[in-house]
Design a protein around this motif. Structure first.
Motif, PDB file in Angstrom:
ATOM      1  N   SER A   1       0.788  -1.153  -0.028  1.00 23.04           N
ATOM      2  CA  SER A   1      -0.016  -0.013   0.065  1.00 23.04           C
ATOM      3  C   SER A   1       0.824   1.314  -0.003  1.00 23.04           C
ATOM      4  CB  SER A   1      -0.982  -0.070   1.253  1.00 23.04           C
ATOM      5  OG  SER A   1      -1.849  -1.184   1.362  1.00 23.04           O
ATOM      6  N   PRO A   2       0.513   2.285  -0.963  1.00 23.87           N
ATOM      7  CA  PRO A   2       1.619   3.419  -0.843  1.00 23.87           C
ATOM      8  C   PRO A   2       1.310   4.349   0.465  1.00 23.87           C
ATOM      9  CG  PRO A   2      -0.333   3.442  -2.427  1.00 23.87           C
ATOM     10  CD  PRO A   2      -0.328   2.177  -1.844  1.00 23.87           C
ATOM     11  N   LYS A   3       2.572   4.768   0.659  1.00 17.51           N
ATOM     12  CA  LYS A   3       2.363   5.726   1.997  1.00 17.51           C
ATOM     13  C   LYS A   3       2.239   6.951   1.365  1.00 17.51           C
ATOM     14  CE  LYS A   3       6.393   3.903   3.253  1.00 17.51           C
ATOM     15  NZ  LYS A   3       7.622   3.498   4.044  1.00 17.51           N
ATOM     16  N   SER A   4       1.815   8.238   2.304  1.00 20.93           N
ATOM     17  CA  SER A   4       1.541   9.447   2.026  1.00 20.93           C
ATOM     18  C   SER A   4       2.897  10.025   1.903  1.00 20.93           C
ATOM     19  CB  SER A   4       0.726   9.872   2.911  1.00 20.93           C
ATOM     20  OG  SER A   4      -0.671   9.501   2.914  1.00 20.93           O
ATOM     21  N   PRO A   5       3.207  11.042   0.961  1.00 20.99           N
ATOM     22  CA  PRO A   5       4.474  11.720   1.086  1.00 20.99           C
ATOM     23  C   PRO A   5       4.349  12.642   2.434  1.00 20.99           C
ATOM     24  CG  PRO A   5       3.128  12.741  -0.443  1.00 20.99           C
ATOM     25  CD  PRO A   5       2.398  11.236   0.067  1.00 20.99           C
ATOM     26  N   GLN A   6       5.450  13.206   2.829  1.00 22.94           N
ATOM     27  CA  GLN A   6       5.652  13.990   3.766  1.00 22.94           C
ATOM     28  C   GLN A   6       6.150  15.438   3.504  1.00 22.94           C
ATOM     29  OE1 GLN A   6       4.889  12.823   6.922  1.00 22.94           O
ATOM     30  NE2 GLN A   6       4.482  10.955   5.914  1.00 22.94           N
ATOM     31  N   PHE A   7       5.662  16.464   4.280  1.00 28.39           N
ATOM     32  CA  PHE A   7       5.786  17.539   3.916  1.00 28.39           C
ATOM     33  C   PHE A   7       6.411  18.672   5.023  1.00 28.39           C
ATOM     34  CE2 PHE A   7       3.445  16.309   0.250  1.00 28.39           C
ATOM     35  CZ  PHE A   7       3.764  17.120  -0.797  1.00 28.39           C
ATOM     36  N   SER A   8       7.087  19.566   4.633  1.00 25.99           N
ATOM     37  CA  SER A   8       7.456  20.525   5.897  1.00 25.99           C
ATOM     38  C   SER A   8       7.836  21.934   5.162  1.00 25.99           C
ATOM     39  CB  SER A   8       8.709  20.136   6.872  1.00 25.99           C
ATOM     40  OG  SER A   8       9.847  20.061   5.700  1.00 25.99           O
ATOM     41  N   ILE A   9       7.531  22.946   5.854  1.00 27.39           N
ATOM     42  CA  ILE A   9       7.603  24.299   5.236  1.00 27.39           C
ATOM     43  C   ILE A   9       9.115  24.724   5.728  1.00 27.39           C
ATOM     44  CG2 ILE A   9       6.785  26.837   5.598  1.00 27.39           C
ATOM     45  CD1 ILE A   9       3.970  25.829   6.101  1.00 27.39           C
ATOM     46  N   LYS A  10       9.459  25.356   4.696  1.00 26.92           N
ATOM     47  CA  LYS A  10      11.066  25.690   5.100  1.00 26.92           C
ATOM     48  C   LYS A  10      11.155  27.197   5.122  1.00 26.92           C
ATOM     49  CE  LYS A  10      14.454  23.731   3.054  1.00 26.92           C
ATOM     50  NZ  LYS A  10      15.337  23.194   2.020  1.00 26.92           N
TER      51      LYS A  10
ATOM     52  N   LEU B   1       8.159  29.881  13.248  1.00 26.23           N
ATOM     53  CA  LEU B   1       8.341  29.712  14.836  1.00 26.23           C
ATOM     54  C   LEU B   1       7.826  28.245  15.283  1.00 26.23           C
ATOM     55  CD1 LEU B   1       6.870  33.155  16.344  1.00 26.23           C
ATOM     56  CD2 LEU B   1       9.313  32.253  15.780  1.00 26.23           C
ATOM     57  N   SER B   2       6.916  27.765  14.604  1.00 29.43           N
ATOM     58  CA  SER B   2       6.266  26.295  14.823  1.00 29.43           C
ATOM     59  C   SER B   2       5.502  25.852  13.466  1.00 29.43           C
ATOM     60  CB  SER B   2       5.492  26.493  16.012  1.00 29.43           C
ATOM     61  OG  SER B   2       4.486  27.106  15.987  1.00 29.43           O
ATOM     62  N   GLN B   3       5.378  24.674  13.354  1.00 30.86           N
ATOM     63  CA  GLN B   3       4.733  24.015  12.402  1.00 30.86           C
ATOM     64  C   GLN B   3       4.264  22.469  12.628  1.00 30.86           C
ATOM     65  OE1 GLN B   3       6.510  22.778   8.682  1.00 30.86           O
ATOM     66  NE2 GLN B   3       8.379  23.604   9.413  1.00 30.86           N
ATOM     67  N   GLU B   4       3.199  22.230  12.026  1.00 27.13           N
ATOM     68  CA  GLU B   4       2.815  20.724  11.984  1.00 27.13           C
ATOM     69  C   GLU B   4       2.085  20.488  10.666  1.00 27.13           C
ATOM     70  OE1 GLU B   4      -0.355  17.727  14.556  1.00 27.13           O
ATOM     71  OE2 GLU B   4       0.142  19.785  15.147  1.00 27.13           O
ATOM     72  N   CYS B   5       2.539  19.379   9.808  1.00 27.66           N
ATOM     73  CA  CYS B   5       2.232  19.217   8.627  1.00 27.66           C
ATOM     74  C   CYS B   5       1.726  17.691   8.636  1.00 27.66           C
ATOM     75  CB  CYS B   5       3.145  19.300   7.496  1.00 27.66           C
ATOM     76  SG  CYS B   5       3.617  21.014   7.314  1.00 27.66           S
ATOM     77  N   ASN B   6       0.675  17.472   7.974  1.00 27.08           N
ATOM     78  CA  ASN B   6      -0.004  16.235   7.674  1.00 27.08           C
ATOM     79  C   ASN B   6      -0.329  15.973   6.460  1.00 27.08           C
ATOM     80  OD1 ASN B   6      -0.289  15.131  10.735  1.00 27.08           O
ATOM     81  ND2 ASN B   6      -1.375  16.995  10.861  1.00 27.08           N
ATOM     82  N   SER B   7      -0.293  14.705   5.754  1.00 27.34           N
ATOM     83  CA  SER B   7      -0.699  14.533   4.563  1.00 27.34           C
ATOM     84  C   SER B   7      -1.424  13.144   4.475  1.00 27.34           C
ATOM     85  CB  SER B   7       0.653  14.362   3.619  1.00 27.34           C
ATOM     86  OG  SER B   7       1.382  13.517   4.101  1.00 27.34           O
ATOM     87  N   LYS B   8      -2.345  13.025   3.678  1.00 26.98           N
ATOM     88  CA  LYS B   8      -3.167  11.852   3.372  1.00 26.98           C
ATOM     89  C   LYS B   8      -3.483  11.786   1.772  1.00 26.98           C
ATOM     90  CE  LYS B   8      -7.547  10.041   4.853  1.00 26.98           C
ATOM     91  NZ  LYS B   8      -8.741  10.320   5.690  1.00 26.98           N
ATOM     92  N   LEU B   9      -3.431  10.403   1.441  1.00 19.38           N
ATOM     93  CA  LEU B   9      -3.639   9.914   0.083  1.00 19.38           C
ATOM     94  C   LEU B   9      -5.091   9.462   0.241  1.00 19.38           C
ATOM     95  CD1 LEU B   9      -0.525   7.584  -0.874  1.00 19.38           C
ATOM     96  CD2 LEU B   9      -1.223  10.020  -1.840  1.00 19.38           C
TER      97      LEU B   9
END
Length: 251
Positions: free
Chosen positions: A96-105, A243-251
């Protein structure tokens, strides 16, 4: 009427035994009569052959049954082994493919000049790190979809996600450009844009929805990926820092 008085020898009455011949008889032949319950008969040999013939089909049938049971057990074992093998191959080759991960730079705010009519609607450039965490799938981000930047569920900018491709376990830096929405900005956002000295922090939310193709060994799956990043910056004026971040991704 006369009654016969029994004697101790009534168990074997005398009338069952013929009287012995006279002593002076020339006949040396004697007839001896044995009680029926003391006669033991031995079957002739041909009867044993016949009985053996009746037993052989039973034995052959029993052997045939054992052979069929062995075949059935062997077929069951082979079937179970095939099912398990196919299942394991599917897990290994087609996981099963996994969701890609993202973060803000980085976040860059482009404020129009004071002479522009859209001074209250700046544009935004948000740089992200996109990581393909799949070992068996390449990811191709297709054209289409959408992205929006919000403050407390109030949309302040929108745009299109970029199109690009990633190999297995590959990371890329991508940029999303969002044009400011028409209308008056929320007061907290406007204050952060204009407050160059105090640097008023503000919390924003970036949402991206993009069509993707998951390219495996011999298969391709069309999916949509949804990315949500809640982040906080020190200011929307010059020198914006995350200052802070929380990223979530979903296929």
């Amino acid at each position: 009427m006369e009654e016969r008085v029994g004697s101790a020898n009534d168990e074997h009455p005398d009338y069952l035994y013929p009287p012995p011949p006279p002593p002076d008889s020339a006949d040396d032949t004697y007839i001896i009569q044995i009680p029926r319950d003391q006669i033991y008969r031995v079957p002739p040999p041909e009867n044993a052959v016949i009985a053996q013939g009746y037993r052989k089909p039973v034995e052959q049938k029993s052997k045939g049954c054992r052979g069929r049971c062995k075949c059935i057990c062997l077929c069951l074992i082979v079937t179970v082994a095939l099912i398990v093998g196919i299942f394991l191959a599917k897990i290994y080759l087609f996981p099963s493919p996994k969701s890609p991960q993202f973060s803000i730079k980085k976040v860059l705010v482009k404020t129009p000049s004071s002479s522009s009519k859209n001074y209250s609607s700046p544009s935004y450039e948000i740089s992200l790190k996109a990581e393909n965490t799949n070992d068996k799938y390449k990811i191709s981000y297709e054209n289409g979809g959408g992205s929006k930047l919000s403050f407390k569920q109030h949309k302040i900018a929108e745009g299109k996600p970029p199109s690009f491709s990633q190999n297995e376990n590959e990371s890329n830096d991508v940029r999303v450009t969002l044009a400011g929405s028409k209308g008056t900005l929320p007061s907290e956002v406007a204050k952060s844009l204009n407050d160059t000295k105090a640097k008023t922090p503000v919390s924003l939310s970036l949402m991206i929805n993009a069509p993707v193709k998951m390219k495996g060994l011999i298969s391709t799956k069309d999916k949509d990926v949804t990315v949500t990043c809640d982040f906080k910056v020190n200011t929307l004026a010059t020198g914006t820092k995350i200052l802070s971040q929380e990223c979530n991704s979903k296929l």
